[in-house]
Design an enzyme around this catalytic site. Structure first.
Site, short mmCIF file in Angstrom:
data_model
loop_
_atom_site.label_atom_id
_atom_site.label_comp_id
_atom_site.label_asym_id
_atom_site.label_seq_id
_atom_site.Cartn_x
_atom_site.Cartn_y
_atom_site.Cartn_z
CB SER A 1 2.36 -0.12 41.82
OG SER A 1 2.91 -0.51 40.59
CG ASP B 1 5.10 2.18 39.81
OD1 ASP B 1 4.96 1.54 40.86
OD2 ASP B 1 5.00 1.66 38.69
NE ARG C 1 5.46 -3.36 45.20
CZ ARG C 1 4.51 -3.40 44.24
NH1 ARG C 1 4.51 -2.51 43.26
NH2 ARG C 1 3.59 -4.33 44.25
CE LYS D 1 2.53 0.67 36.27
NZ LYS D 1 3.16 0.14 37.46
CG HIS E 1 -1.84 -1.89 34.66
ND1 HIS E 1 -0.85 -1.16 34.03
CD2 HIS E 1 -1.20 -2.64 35.60
CE1 HIS E 1 0.32 -1.44 34.57
NE2 HIS E 1 0.14 -2.34 35.52
N1 URA Z 1 1.41 -4.29 38.05
C1 URA Z 1 1.93 -3.09 38.45
O1 URA Z 1 2.11 -2.19 37.64
N2 URA Z 1 2.24 -2.94 39.73
C2 URA Z 1 2.05 -3.90 40.66
O2 URA Z 1 2.33 -3.67 41.81
C3 URA Z 1 1.52 -5.15 40.24
C4 URA Z 1 1.21 -5.32 38.92
#
Ligand code: URA
Length: 433
Positions: A183, A161, A168, A187, A82
């Site tokens: 966030s 999320d 957001r 995940k 990620h």
């Molecule tokens: N990627 C995400 O999944 N969440 C964030 O807040 C920023 C980048």
């Protein structure tokens, strides 16, 4: 519990209890509180922060707001990757097939564009037919079928999320350390992978503008992963300059494909290989150096490209677009931005360039906005390059001609020239294990 009391408490700078944080996360997941109250709460957190304990409680509550994936039905080591978000960052499309080709299964939940940054889900949806909205069972079936699946936050994984991410994006509450950490890690925890590599971006196009905040975010996320029993590491990588040349959804898929063919830009190829190698190392495939060689070999022999095509087909997309990216429909209109003077490009404000892309239609201004898959920018020159007055620095693409005037002005404000060759940042700024 009264939601207004919780907003007031955080607004006034007090610490929230675990129960209050869970109430917030579950209210978001179940949509039992209106968007305006969730948004007010996000702004209160943005302004007053969350401490370590509150961040961990929010991460755990968001991860448990839906199903926690049990990947035990998938054989072998499961990996995930990620990024904290950048401009031109299409590394997932390169790293995921490389890892899958090395027998590390990728079951990845990705996001849409956020603020000025792009999102993998929007990029993949530019491929005709590609389905990012999968039920949990379909998600596992796709991983079992071809070793990787990249899906959006649909089905029952991490609904808190999904809700808060969308809010957001349009309430100026993105660039906040506890909100980003919770966030991403919610995940990753719900996604169930054994090994997690994080790409923490740093610089003008990242949410973390300096090395110390990027390092602190990286440490926070790696620690959350470790606390949950996952093998994790973070690379802190430069995002002062957009990654690669193409920015915008289908333009980025095209560049990812070129990179998997071995024709990609140097910065994108290098960061992708480093990320893939770190993930392979976490999965026990060898030392970091050995894994870099292994990762490169999957580009050189064309197998990672075939794997991407296989994934696209497994998720309903037309894999011909991967084999032949010229099939992507080009934007109706284009506009060349020319250098106003001779000199080196001394600095590119990557956030400014990302915002130009959003204004051209590649991102969203409001939650319900749809995006234009072919809109975006190709940078012909980047920081450190010498340009002659009148030479093309970039081409802008949009479906609406009238968008170019404002976009050009903003683009010009985002690029600085100098008679001196500027020093370039290293691409890899640090590693947190
Ligand atoms: N990627 C995400 O999944 N969440 C964030 O807040 C920023 C980048």
């Amino acid at each position: 519990m009264n939601f207004i009391d919780i907003i007031r408490k955080k607004r006034d700078g007090f610490e929230l209890t675990k129960e209050e944080i869970e109430f917030f996360a579950f209210s978001a997941a179940n949509e039992t509180v209106p968007d305006y109250q969730l948004s007010a709460m996000l702004m209160a957190i943005y302004l007053n922060g969350l401490n370590e304990r509150e961040t961990l409680d929010l991460t755990t509550a968001m991860a448990h707001s839906g199903d926690m994936a049990d990947l035990s039905a998938i054989d072998g080591v499961k990996g995930d990757k990620h990024s904290t978000g950048g401009v031109g960052d299409k590394t997932t499309l390169i790293v995921a097939p490389i890892a899958a080709e090395c027998d590390v299964k990728i079951a990845k939940m990705s996001g849409r564009g956020l603020g000025h940054t792009g999102g993998t889900v929007d990029k993949l949806e530019s491929i005709p037919g590609f389905k990012t909205s999968l039920e949990t069972e379909e998600f596992f079936a796709a991983v079992n079928a071809c070793g990787l699946c990249v899906a959006g936050q649909s089905g029952r994984l991490c609904p808190a999320d999904k809700k808060l991410y969308g809010l957001r994006d349009v309430t100026a509450t993105v660039d906040n350390m506890p909100l980003i950490a919770s966030s991403i890690m919610s995940k990753k925890l719900a996604g169930g992978a054994d090994c997690i590599v994080l790409d923490v971006k740093c610089g003008s196009g990242a949410f973390m503008k300096d090395a110390s905040s990027a390092t602190s975010l990286a440490e926070k996320m790696v620690e959350i992963g470790r606390g949950a029993g996952r093998r994790g590491a973070a690379l802190i990588t430069d995002m002062d300059v957009p990654l690669g040349h193409n920015i915008g959804n289908s333009l980025e898929v095209i560049e990812a494909v070129e990179t998997l063919k071995g024709n990609g830009p140097e910065d994108l190829t290098r960061i992708s290989v480093l990320l893939a190698a770190k993930l392979l190392q976490l999965a026990g495939k060898g030392s970091f150096e050995e894994c870099q060689t292994l990762a490169k070999s999957k580009i050189d022999d064309g197998t990672a490209l075939n794997k991407l095509a296989e994934m696209v087909a497994a998720q309903g997309g037309n894999a011909e677009y991967i084999r032949n990216p010229s099939l992507f429909e080009a934007a109706k209109h284009s506009f060349e931005v020319k250098a106003a003077e001779n000199g080196y490009i001394a600095h590119m404000d990557a956030e400014g360039i990302g915002s130009v892309c959003v204004a051209l239609g590649a991102g969203r201004m409001r939650k319900e906005d749809s995006i234009d898959p072919s809109a975006g920018i190709i940078l012909h020159r980047k920081t450190g390059d010498y340009v002659e007055k009148g030479e093309a620095v970039a081409t802008l693409y949009a479906s609406d001609n009238s968008l170019f005037a404002a976009a050009c002005e903003k683009f010009a404000q985002s690029v600085e020239f100098s008679a001196e060759r500027p020093a370039l940042n290293p691409l890899l700024l640090g590693v947190v294990e």
